[in-house]
Design a protein around this motif. Structure first.
Motif, PDB file in Angstrom:
ATOM      1  N   ARG A  51       0.828  -1.203   0.000  1.00 53.43           N
ATOM      2  CA  ARG A  51       0.000   0.000   0.000  1.00 53.43           C
ATOM      3  C   ARG A  51       0.862   1.253   0.000  1.00 53.43           C
ATOM      4  O   ARG A  51       0.566   2.230  -0.679  1.00 53.43           O
ATOM      5  N   ARG A  52       1.933   1.223   0.765  1.00 47.80           N
ATOM      6  CA  ARG A  52       2.789   2.405   0.813  1.00 47.80           C
ATOM      7  C   ARG A  52       3.581   2.556  -0.476  1.00 47.80           C
ATOM      8  O   ARG A  52       3.795   3.652  -0.962  1.00 47.80           O
ATOM      9  N   ARG A  53       4.063   1.453  -1.005  1.00 45.25           N
ATOM     10  CA  ARG A  53       4.845   1.538  -2.232  1.00 45.25           C
ATOM     11  C   ARG A  53       3.978   1.852  -3.438  1.00 45.25           C
ATOM     12  O   ARG A  53       4.480   2.307  -4.462  1.00 45.25           O
ATOM     13  N   ALA A  54       2.698   1.611  -3.350  1.00 50.12           N
ATOM     14  CA  ALA A  54       1.806   1.983  -4.446  1.00 50.12           C
ATOM     15  C   ALA A  54       1.789   3.483  -4.659  1.00 50.12           C
ATOM     16  O   ALA A  54       1.449   3.960  -5.739  1.00 50.12           O
ATOM     17  N   SER A  55       2.174   4.249  -3.638  1.00 51.72           N
ATOM     18  CA  SER A  55       2.249   5.692  -3.789  1.00 51.72           C
ATOM     19  C   SER A  55       3.472   6.110  -4.579  1.00 51.72           C
ATOM     20  O   SER A  55       3.625   7.288  -4.907  1.00 51.72           O
ATOM     21  N   ILE A  56       4.378   5.149  -4.866  1.00 54.37           N
ATOM     22  CA  ILE A  56       5.576   5.418  -5.653  1.00 54.37           C
ATOM     23  C   ILE A  56       5.411   4.914  -7.079  1.00 54.37           C
ATOM     24  O   ILE A  56       5.653   5.623  -8.043  1.00 54.37           O
ATOM     25  N   ASP A  57       4.983   3.653  -7.217  1.00 51.09           N
ATOM     26  CA  ASP A  57       4.813   3.053  -8.540  1.00 51.09           C
ATOM     27  C   ASP A  57       3.642   2.075  -8.474  1.00 51.09           C
ATOM     28  O   ASP A  57       3.817   0.904  -8.123  1.00 51.09           O
ATOM     29  N   PRO A  58       2.437   2.530  -8.777  1.00 51.85           N
ATOM     30  CA  PRO A  58       1.264   1.661  -8.628  1.00 51.85           C
ATOM     31  C   PRO A  58       1.338   0.400  -9.472  1.00 51.85           C
ATOM     32  O   PRO A  58       0.929  -0.677  -9.021  1.00 51.85           O
ATOM     33  N   HIS A  59       1.855   0.511 -10.704  1.00 48.55           N
ATOM     34  CA  HIS A  59       1.876  -0.666 -11.563  1.00 48.55           C
ATOM     35  C   HIS A  59       2.831  -1.725 -11.025  1.00 48.55           C
ATOM     36  O   HIS A  59       2.502  -2.906 -10.978  1.00 48.55           O
ATOM     37  N   LEU A  60       4.016  -1.300 -10.605  1.00 50.48           N
ATOM     38  CA  LEU A  60       4.989  -2.254 -10.079  1.00 50.48           C
ATOM     39  C   LEU A  60       4.431  -2.995  -8.871  1.00 50.48           C
ATOM     40  O   LEU A  60       4.524  -4.219  -8.764  1.00 50.48           O
ATOM     41  N   TYR A  61       3.820  -2.276  -7.973  1.00 45.62           N
ATOM     42  CA  TYR A  61       3.346  -2.926  -6.763  1.00 45.62           C
ATOM     43  C   TYR A  61       2.002  -3.600  -6.924  1.00 45.62           C
ATOM     44  O   TYR A  61       1.590  -4.363  -6.063  1.00 45.62           O
ATOM     45  N   ALA A  62       1.330  -3.347  -8.014  1.00 49.14           N
ATOM     46  CA  ALA A  62       0.196  -4.207  -8.351  1.00 49.14           C
ATOM     47  C   ALA A  62       0.709  -5.599  -8.700  1.00 49.14           C
ATOM     48  O   ALA A  62       0.088  -6.615  -8.354  1.00 49.14           O
ATOM     49  N   GLU A  63       1.864  -5.659  -9.383  1.00 51.05           N
ATOM     50  CA  GLU A  63       2.461  -6.950  -9.688  1.00 51.05           C
ATOM     51  C   GLU A  63       2.964  -7.641  -8.425  1.00 51.05           C
ATOM     52  O   GLU A  63       2.853  -8.854  -8.264  1.00 51.05           O
ATOM     53  N   VAL A  64       3.544  -6.852  -7.496  1.00 54.08           N
ATOM     54  CA  VAL A  64       3.988  -7.431  -6.228  1.00 54.08           C
ATOM     55  C   VAL A  64       2.801  -8.001  -5.462  1.00 54.08           C
ATOM     56  O   VAL A  64       2.857  -9.107  -4.918  1.00 54.08           O
ATOM     57  N   ALA A  65       1.722  -7.236  -5.404  1.00 54.50           N
ATOM     58  CA  ALA A  65       0.535  -7.707  -4.695  1.00 54.50           C
ATOM     59  C   ALA A  65      -0.024  -8.975  -5.331  1.00 54.50           C
ATOM     60  O   ALA A  65      -0.473  -9.888  -4.629  1.00 54.50           O
ATOM     61  N   ALA A  66       0.024  -9.051  -6.662  1.00 49.71           N
ATOM     62  CA  ALA A  66      -0.458 -10.258  -7.336  1.00 49.71           C
ATOM     63  C   ALA A  66       0.390 -11.458  -6.939  1.00 49.71           C
ATOM     64  O   ALA A  66      -0.133 -12.565  -6.729  1.00 49.71           O
ATOM     65  N   GLY A  67       1.708 -11.253  -6.798  1.00 50.75           N
ATOM     66  CA  GLY A  67       2.569 -12.339  -6.366  1.00 50.75           C
ATOM     67  C   GLY A  67       2.313 -12.759  -4.933  1.00 50.75           C
ATOM     68  O   GLY A  67       2.585 -13.900  -4.549  1.00 50.75           O
ATOM     69  N   LEU A  68       1.797 -11.838  -4.109  1.00 51.11           N
ATOM     70  CA  LEU A  68       1.486 -12.138  -2.716  1.00 51.11           C
ATOM     71  C   LEU A  68       0.057 -12.646  -2.544  1.00 51.11           C
ATOM     72  O   LEU A  68      -0.344 -12.991  -1.424  1.00 51.11           O
ATOM     73  N   GLY A  69      -0.715 -12.666  -3.628  1.00 51.93           N
ATOM     74  CA  GLY A  69      -2.099 -13.103  -3.520  1.00 51.93           C
ATOM     75  C   GLY A  69      -3.005 -12.084  -2.874  1.00 51.93           C
ATOM     76  O   GLY A  69      -3.991 -12.442  -2.226  1.00 51.93           O
ATOM     77  N   LEU A  70      -2.674 -10.808  -3.047  1.00 52.34           N
ATOM     78  CA  LEU A  70      -3.443  -9.723  -2.442  1.00 52.34           C
ATOM     79  C   LEU A  70      -4.064  -8.860  -3.531  1.00 52.34           C
ATOM     80  O   LEU A  70      -3.582  -8.844  -4.660  1.00 52.34           O
ATOM     81  N   PRO A  71      -5.119  -8.134  -3.217  1.00 50.94           N
ATOM     82  CA  PRO A  71      -5.675  -7.204  -4.210  1.00 50.94           C
ATOM     83  C   PRO A  71      -4.682  -6.084  -4.495  1.00 50.94           C
ATOM     84  O   PRO A  71      -3.845  -5.726  -3.656  1.00 50.94           O
ATOM     85  N   ALA A  72      -4.779  -5.530  -5.681  1.00 50.96           N
ATOM     86  CA  ALA A  72      -3.869  -4.460  -6.078  1.00 50.96           C
ATOM     87  C   ALA A  72      -4.070  -3.246  -5.182  1.00 50.96           C
ATOM     88  O   ALA A  72      -5.199  -2.795  -4.983  1.00 50.96           O
ATOM     89  N   PRO A  73      -3.008  -2.717  -4.583  1.00 52.01           N
ATOM     90  CA  PRO A  73      -3.163  -1.561  -3.689  1.00 52.01           C
ATOM     91  C   PRO A  73      -3.430  -0.290  -4.470  1.00 52.01           C
ATOM     92  O   PRO A  73      -3.064  -0.158  -5.628  1.00 52.01           O
ATOM     93  N   ALA A  74      -4.067   0.635  -3.810  1.00 47.70           N
ATOM     94  CA  ALA A  74      -4.332   1.949  -4.397  1.00 47.70           C
ATOM     95  C   ALA A  74      -3.421   2.975  -3.746  1.00 47.70           C
ATOM     96  O   ALA A  74      -3.093   2.859  -2.562  1.00 47.70           O
ATOM     97  N   PRO A  75      -2.944   3.957  -4.498  1.00 49.87           N
ATOM     98  CA  PRO A  75      -2.086   4.995  -3.903  1.00 49.87           C
ATOM     99  C   PRO A  75      -2.805   5.725  -2.783  1.00 49.87           C
ATOM    100  O   PRO A  75      -4.026   5.871  -2.793  1.00 49.87           O
ATOM    101  N   ASP A  76      -2.015   6.195  -1.801  1.00 58.17           N
ATOM    102  CA  ASP A  76      -2.598   6.943  -0.688  1.00 58.17           C
ATOM    103  C   ASP A  76      -3.013   8.348  -1.098  1.00 58.17           C
ATOM    104  O   ASP A  76      -3.833   8.969  -0.431  1.00 58.17           O
ATOM    105  N   GLY A  77      -2.413   8.852  -2.184  1.00 59.50           N
ATOM    106  CA  GLY A  77      -2.733  10.202  -2.609  1.00 59.50           C
ATOM    107  C   GLY A  77      -2.298  10.423  -4.039  1.00 59.50           C
ATOM    108  O   GLY A  77      -2.011   9.469  -4.772  1.00 59.50           O
ATOM    109  N   ALA A  78      -2.240  11.678  -4.416  1.00 62.26           N
ATOM    110  CA  ALA A  78      -1.826  12.002  -5.778  1.00 62.26           C
ATOM    111  C   ALA A  78      -0.354  11.654  -5.968  1.00 62.26           C
ATOM    112  O   ALA A  78       0.476  11.841  -5.069  1.00 62.26           O
TER     113      ALA A  78
END
Length: 307
Positions: free
Chosen positions: A91-118
């Protein structure tokens, strides 16, 4: 007891945080005839290091709270099964690169995180970027893969041209010694198939299709079992070529080496690959790739990741 603290940088919050730990100092008999001994039953588990006066043992520092474990790589995070850690960091890293950490979340079996802000959209730093520029090629290392029964005249010609271009050729062959052919001077082998690794080379050139050498068995060289069934090609060359491909390094080949590219699953017209009928054309294309440092267009980012 020993107490210590250190500061770690949290990328997500952009600030330093303090963490501390407490350890126990103990001493054990050493060759300086110290009579102090350490009761092994009371020795805490943790890291230990030797010193001139004995052994210093300290309990392991406490784990960094999951909300502060912001410096972990995606691979190391996938190796961590703690729910709080695997849930907070993406969730925190999604605020840096949402696409990259959507892939990380997929590898962890978690829903894709959303950025905390703009998301910030800073301009890339030209001083830190290697994209879109040419760099000096002098001193770059080029691995020349050949076979004792191959075209040694082409090898000698290419090697001389590489030296004239201020590049460093390293000859890779099945065994050590010298390669000799009719009408050519002996050339010393600098790396064997057993010793060569892709990290040594900025580019790899295939002059021939080397058959599996006598030591190309997992019992003699573990790398020989890493390339799978490669047919008429030594599996260690297939492994080395696959590594160079994934590292986006330049790859060159003469027509006699096309089967090596096929064995590695690399298309002759792929980005960063040069296949030429003569050594002059091959080196010209290779030099241009080396100037760019890497074949950056070999692995373009997905459209949704481009910003």
């Amino acid at each position: 007891m020993l107490s210590s603290s250190c500061r770690i940088f949290c990328r997500a919050s952009g600030r330093h945080v303090e963490t501390s730990w407490t350890g126990r100092l103990s001493r054990r008999r050493t060759k300086n005839n110290s009579r102090r001994t350490n009761d092994s039953s009371s020795k805490p588990s943790g890291v230990a290091r030797s010193s001139s006066s004995g052994w210093i043992s300290a309990v392991r520092p406490p784990a960094v709270p999951s909300g502060r474990a912001c410096g972990w790589t995606p691979f190391s995070q996938r190796c961590c099964g703690a729910p709080r850690t695997t849930g907070t960091c993406p969730r925190r890293r999604a605020s840096i690169d949402p696409h990259l950490y959507a892939e990380v979340a997929a590898g962890l079996g978690l829903p894709a995180p959303a950025p905390d802000g703009a998301l910030a959209d800073p301009d890339p730093s030209p001083a830190l970027s290697q994209l879109g520029r040419d760099w000096p090629v002098a001193g770059r290392t080029v691995g020349l893969v050949t076979d004792p029964d191959g075209d040694l005249a082409a090898l000698a010609s290419l090697r001389r041209a590489i030296l004239d271009a201020d590049l460093v050729p390293l000859l890779i062959a099945p065994t050590g010694g010298q390669l000799t052919g009719e009408g050519t001077d002996p050339v010393t082998v600098q790396r064997t198939f057993a010793a060569a690794r892709s990290v040594e080379f900025d580019a790899i050139v295939l002059l021939d299709t080397p058959a599996p050498a006598a030591d190309a068995t997992p019992g003699r060289d573990a790398k020989a079992g890493a390339g799978g069934a490669t047919g008429p090609v030594d599996p260690r060359i297939v492994l080395m070529l696959g590594e160079a491909w994934r590292h986006a390094k330049a790859i060159g080949a003469l027509p006699a080496a096309r089967r090596v590219l096929d064995a590695a699953g690399i298309a002759p017209d792929a980005p960063g690959v040069v296949v030429a009928d003569d050594t002059a054309t091959l080196l010209d294309g290779l030099t241009g790739l080396l100037a760019a440092h890497r074949a950056w267009d070999r692995f373009p980012p997905p459209p949704e990741a481009a910003r």
